[in-house]
Design a protein around this motif. Structure first.
Motif, PDB file in Angstrom:
ATOM      1  N   VAL A 207       0.862  -1.186   0.000  1.00 24.31           N
ATOM      2  CA  VAL A 207       0.000   0.000   0.000  1.00 24.31           C
ATOM      3  C   VAL A 207       0.895   1.232   0.000  1.00 24.31           C
ATOM      4  N   GLU A 208       0.970   1.914  -1.097  1.00 26.60           N
ATOM      5  CA  GLU A 208       1.801   3.111  -1.280  1.00 26.60           C
ATOM      6  C   GLU A 208       3.295   2.799  -1.105  1.00 26.60           C
ATOM      7  N   ALA A 209       4.044   3.061  -2.153  1.00 27.07           N
ATOM      8  CA  ALA A 209       5.492   2.839  -2.105  1.00 27.07           C
ATOM      9  C   ALA A 209       6.150   3.706  -3.165  1.00 27.07           C
ATOM     10  N   ARG A 227       5.286 -16.379  -3.566  1.00 27.02           N
ATOM     11  CA  ARG A 227       4.144 -15.953  -2.772  1.00 27.02           C
ATOM     12  C   ARG A 227       3.304 -14.996  -3.620  1.00 27.02           C
ATOM     13  N   HIS A 228       2.043 -14.864  -3.281  1.00 30.21           N
ATOM     14  CA  HIS A 228       1.197 -13.899  -3.968  1.00 30.21           C
ATOM     15  C   HIS A 228       1.662 -12.482  -3.619  1.00 30.21           C
ATOM     16  N   THR A 229       1.860 -11.673  -4.632  1.00 30.85           N
ATOM     17  CA  THR A 229       2.256 -10.284  -4.436  1.00 30.85           C
ATOM     18  C   THR A 229       1.151  -9.396  -4.985  1.00 30.85           C
ATOM     19  N   MET A 230       0.680  -8.473  -4.163  1.00 31.50           N
ATOM     20  CA  MET A 230      -0.467  -7.644  -4.522  1.00 31.50           C
ATOM     21  C   MET A 230      -0.163  -6.177  -4.287  1.00 31.50           C
ATOM     22  N   GLY A 231      -0.842  -5.322  -5.037  1.00 29.80           N
ATOM     23  CA  GLY A 231      -0.654  -3.890  -4.890  1.00 29.80           C
ATOM     24  C   GLY A 231      -1.979  -3.158  -4.920  1.00 29.80           C
ATOM     25  N   VAL A 232      -2.084  -2.112  -4.101  1.00 27.68           N
ATOM     26  CA  VAL A 232      -3.286  -1.284  -4.075  1.00 27.68           C
ATOM     27  C   VAL A 232      -3.021  -0.038  -4.911  1.00 27.68           C
ATOM     28  N   GLY A 243       5.812   3.256  -7.129  1.00 26.39           N
ATOM     29  CA  GLY A 243       6.352   1.912  -6.924  1.00 26.39           C
ATOM     30  C   GLY A 243       5.299   0.837  -7.059  1.00 26.39           C
ATOM     31  N   VAL A 244       4.109   1.076  -6.485  1.00 26.73           N
ATOM     32  CA  VAL A 244       3.031   0.092  -6.569  1.00 26.73           C
ATOM     33  C   VAL A 244       2.561  -0.074  -8.000  1.00 26.73           C
ATOM     34  N   ILE A 248       2.433  -3.460 -10.566  1.00 25.03           N
ATOM     35  CA  ILE A 248       1.237  -3.933 -11.262  1.00 25.03           C
ATOM     36  C   ILE A 248       1.442  -3.921 -12.772  1.00 25.03           C
ATOM     37  N   ARG A 249       2.019  -2.834 -13.279  1.00 27.66           N
ATOM     38  CA  ARG A 249       2.204  -2.699 -14.730  1.00 27.66           C
ATOM     39  C   ARG A 249       3.147  -3.765 -15.276  1.00 27.66           C
ATOM     40  N   ASN A 250       4.160  -4.129 -14.504  1.00 29.14           N
ATOM     41  CA  ASN A 250       5.133  -5.126 -14.953  1.00 29.14           C
ATOM     42  C   ASN A 250       4.674  -6.562 -14.718  1.00 29.14           C
ATOM     43  N   GLY A 251       3.489  -6.723 -14.193  1.00 25.86           N
ATOM     44  CA  GLY A 251       2.975  -8.067 -13.956  1.00 25.86           C
ATOM     45  C   GLY A 251       3.535  -8.732 -12.716  1.00 25.86           C
TER      46      GLY A 251
END
Length: 347
Positions: A207-209, A227-232, A243-244, A248-251
């Protein structure tokens, strides 16, 4: 104590599960410590020291290979009632992000923490300012379980401004560290701490980076460990979203917007599904396609239009158009105005 005995006796690397260089470094440092005294101190603090092979050891930490901690100091309720770290980690999720977060980031992290805790997930973070604090507080607000993985000994409150939060986690949750009692945080120890957070949990939410945020190192370690990596997502005008959004954009991360979506990704198949989000259902959404076409053909003017024109625009026969107009009239959508049909004006 068996682990310490192995170091003192020069046990082979295979037995200790560590590389030769790391064993030599630990043997050098052991000369300055009194392990027996430390074990007495952690017991008085309501904690214990666990090592690989113990029933409470989270086996997913073994995915770190040679960089796996040799043990973890765990502090919480009195040792007899201390919850099992292994069991808690089986259904845990990390929430990390910027220390200097915005009000938006603080709100989102707190909401995620409370939503996940309400769904039975253990919220793991690092007890730092900003996103970490909000995530811990969100879980505690709904009487959920939360774990703080520290970059210092579990007997030290850092940062000092979070002393009350850390003390509360020590009472209602767990404080965890691979660093011995009395050890203070350093920049490198935060990096080491991040790998434990990534390996301990089922997934990591960022969350925010900012582009050089330490939270991104946790996300990258989680990704390396499968592991599952997620972004808000956040505002595209905010530096703390860069950063987040790059993850997400890079998959490298999956976009999530709620605790339900996080649970669906890292939970059991079919058991943790997030509710499908749909817009509000309007009365006209229930109309059959031909009836909807007639309604679309009726102009918004007060004079309306004759049946012939409406049939032309709806691509239907005049008879079918008249039938559908009467259906729409009974439903309150249109009304007759002489030889014309017009929309019912809403007051």
């Amino acid at each position: 104590m068996r682990l310490l005995q192995g170091f003192h006796e020069g046990a082979p690397a295979e037995r200790l599960g560590l590389g030769a260089d790391r064993i030599a470094a630990y043997q050098q440092r052991l000369r300055k410590f009194n392990p027996a005294a430390d074990l007495e101190r952690i017991a008085k603090l309501g904690g214990k020291f666990i090592i690989p092979g113990d029933s409470e050891w989270p086996s997913q930490l073994d995915d770190l290979g040679d960089s796996r901690p040799i043990g973890l100091w765990v502090r919480g309720l009195p040792a007899g009632r201390l919850p099992s770290l292994r069991l808690l980690a089986l259904r845990s999720v990390a929430i990390v992000g910027s220390r200097a977060c915005t009000a938006y980031g603080r709100h989102v992290a707190g909401q995620l923490g409370s939503e996940l805790a309400e769904r039975g997930w253990v919220v793991v973070s690092g007890a730092a300012y900003g996103v970490d604090t909000a995530a811990h507080l969100g879980a505690l607000a709904v009487n959920g379980m939360t774990i703080a993985v520290l970059a210092n000994g579990v007997d030290i409150c850092y940062p000092r401004g979070n002393e009350r939060l850390i003390e509360r986690i020590g009472q209602d949750g767990l404080l965890v560290s691979e660093l011995a009692l009395g050890m203070n945080p350093t920049r490198f120890r935060f990096v080491l701490r991040n790998r434990v957070i990534a390996a301990l949990t089922r997934g990591t939410v960022v969350v925010e980076a900012a582009p050089r945020s330490g939270a991104l190192s946790t996300a990258r370690r989680a990704l390396d460990l499968n592991r599952h990596t997620m972004g808000v997502p956040g505002p595209i005008t905010s530096e703390l979203s860069v950063g987040v959004h790059a993850l997400i954009r890079n998959g490298a991360a999956t976009m999530v917007t709620s605790g339900a979506e996080v649970g669906e990704l890292i939970g059991s198949i079919g058991a943790d599904l997030a509710p499908e989000r749909v817009g509000p259902m309007l009365p006209r959404d229930a109309l059959e396609p031909p009836v909807a076409r007639v309604l679309e053909a009726v102009p918004a003017s007060a004079d309306g239009a004759p049946v012939q024109r409406l049939a032309h625009y709806a691509a239907l026969s005049e008879a079918a158009t008249v039938q559908h107009l009467h259906e729409l009239s009974s439903l309150g959508f249109v009304e007759r105005h002489g030889a014309h049909w017009r929309l019912v004006r809403r007051k």
